[in-house]
Design an enzyme around this catalytic site. Structure first.
Site, mmCIF file in Angstrom:
data_model
loop_
_atom_site.group_PDB
_atom_site.id
_atom_site.type_symbol
_atom_site.label_atom_id
_atom_site.label_comp_id
_atom_site.label_asym_id
_atom_site.label_seq_id
_atom_site.Cartn_x
_atom_site.Cartn_y
_atom_site.Cartn_z
ATOM 1 C CG HIS A 80 -3.994 6.198 4.199
ATOM 2 N ND1 HIS A 80 -2.629 6.238 4.200
ATOM 3 C CD2 HIS A 80 -4.351 5.659 3.010
ATOM 4 C CE1 HIS A 80 -2.166 5.747 3.069
ATOM 5 N NE2 HIS A 80 -3.188 5.391 2.319
ATOM 6 C CG LEU A 107 0.471 13.874 3.616
ATOM 7 C CD1 LEU A 107 -0.382 13.639 4.855
ATOM 8 C CD2 LEU A 107 1.939 13.840 3.986
HETATM 9 P P1 AMP Z 1 -3.643 4.014 -1.027
HETATM 10 O O1 AMP Z 1 -3.296 3.344 0.277
HETATM 11 O O2 AMP Z 1 -2.548 4.821 -1.594
HETATM 12 O O3 AMP Z 1 -4.278 3.059 -1.990
HETATM 13 O O4 AMP Z 1 -4.784 5.064 -0.664
HETATM 14 C C1 AMP Z 1 -5.964 4.680 -0.017
HETATM 15 C C2 AMP Z 1 -6.944 5.819 -0.070
HETATM 16 O O5 AMP Z 1 -6.382 6.968 0.559
HETATM 17 C C3 AMP Z 1 -7.296 6.222 -1.509
HETATM 18 O O6 AMP Z 1 -8.686 6.517 -1.581
HETATM 19 C C4 AMP Z 1 -6.456 7.460 -1.712
HETATM 20 O O7 AMP Z 1 -6.995 8.363 -2.657
HETATM 21 C C5 AMP Z 1 -6.488 8.069 -0.312
HETATM 22 N N1 AMP Z 1 -5.364 8.980 -0.128
HETATM 23 C C6 AMP Z 1 -4.035 8.715 -0.328
HETATM 24 N N2 AMP Z 1 -3.292 9.827 -0.118
HETATM 25 C C7 AMP Z 1 -4.159 10.812 0.222
HETATM 26 C C8 AMP Z 1 -4.017 12.193 0.553
HETATM 27 N N3 AMP Z 1 -2.832 12.794 0.586
HETATM 28 N N4 AMP Z 1 -5.131 12.899 0.850
HETATM 29 C C9 AMP Z 1 -6.358 12.313 0.811
HETATM 30 N N5 AMP Z 1 -6.561 11.010 0.502
HETATM 31 C C10 AMP Z 1 -5.483 10.269 0.209
#
Ligand code: AMP
Length: 273
Positions: free
Chosen positions: A34, A181
């Site tokens: 994030h 991650l």
């Molecule tokens: P989430 O909180 O899981 O809904 O993720 C929020 C944003 O962070 C989304 O656009 C995800 O694709 C991105 N995201 C989550 N994990 C990663 C990661 N390891 N690397 C890059 N972006 C991520």
């Protein structure tokens, strides 16, 4: 950093300035993945808005909505340190009402891969992202390539609904052992985490085959299945960037995607070639 929970208050607050706005939607339990999105938004925009909202409409009955990791205080600190200007922290009541107008994921692309085992999931994702983008009206919105299908569907929605925002894809951030991650990694025991490393190993093996000019997707998928076994494989798929099945890897236009279940935890990963 300003913290706002009311969508109309946020709209009003952002209306006052003519500055470029970078927006990072999240479900909280923030990690370096994030933070990479936030840093990129910080570099490219005058104002950075992050939302933290565990969106109920994208969870199916029986999924982990109630036990989704929550780290509100740590998340606020991380945002503050990363230079976020506004943290949007709505409740479900702030975001949804009864008998709403709804947007639906496309019948094919929304119901393959992750959408095949989670029917309706992407309708919930698009519904909340449409709301969030309308509330924030960002210049640019940042999404991780980790959720490749989500990124593809959001890009389609923005294009097909003629929405005025640039969608910026951000590379996957991995732990030092190679595991991508994810907020859900905290569910893994030590032994399960070891097992989960088969995922990046399978993607690495695929890229090695490709570097030796083995481009046949059936062959590559077989090799990946052998590495991932005996994990519960939801899919191993090799697609072009429009998410269509291909028989041969096309360098510069290919995504290899994996979803497996380790214990009860759903893990996604992919590489873009
Ligand atoms: P989430 O909180 O899981 O809904 O993720 C929020 C944003 O962070 C989304 O656009 C995800 O694709 C991105 N995201 C989550 N994990 C990663 C990661 N390891 N690397 C890059 N972006 C991520």
């Amino acid at each position: 950093m300003k913290i706002i929970s009311d969508p109309l208050e946020l709209k009003e607050h952002l209306k006052k300035s003519n500055s470029s706005v970078g927006f990072v939607p999240t479900m909280g339990a923030l990690h370096e993945g994030h933070i990479a999105l936030i840093k990129r938004a910080r570099q490219e925009n005058e104002i950075v808005v992050v939302s933290i909202f565990v969106n109920p409409t994208q969870f199916l009955a029986g999924e982990d909505l109630d036990k989704y990791p929550k780290k509100d205080d740590a998340d606020k600190k991380i945002c503050e340190l990363a230079g976020v200007d506004v943290l949007f922290f709505p409740t479900a009541e702030d975001m949804y009402s009864n008998d709403e107008v709804k947007i639906c994921a496309p019948n094919v692309r929304g119901y393959v891969l992750e959408g095949a085992t989670r029917p309706g999931h992407f309708s919930g994702v698009l519904r909340v992202v449409m709301k969030l983008l309308n509330i924030v009206s960002p210049t640019r919105a940042y999404f991780g390539k980790k959720d490749a299908q989500q990124l593809n569907l959001i890009s389609l929605m923005v294009k097909q609904f003629f929405m005025d925002v640039e969608i910026v894809p951000v590379n996957i951030v991995r732990d030092s052992d190679g595991l991508a991650l994810s907020s859900r990694n905290v569910y893994l025991s030590k032994a399960q985490r070891e097992e989960a490393l088969k995922i990046p190993k399978s993607l690495y093996a695929a890229s090695k085959l490709i570097s030796k000019n083995i481009l046949d997707t059936v062959k590559i998928k077989e090799e990946m299945h052998a590495i991932l076994s005996p994990l519960e494989i939801k899919y191993v798929e090799i697609l072009n960037r429009d998410f269509e099945v291909i028989e041969k890897v096309q360098i510069g236009n290919t995504v290899i995607l994996v979803e497996v279940i380790v214990g009860e935890t759903r893990l996604l990963d992919n590489i873009w070639l």
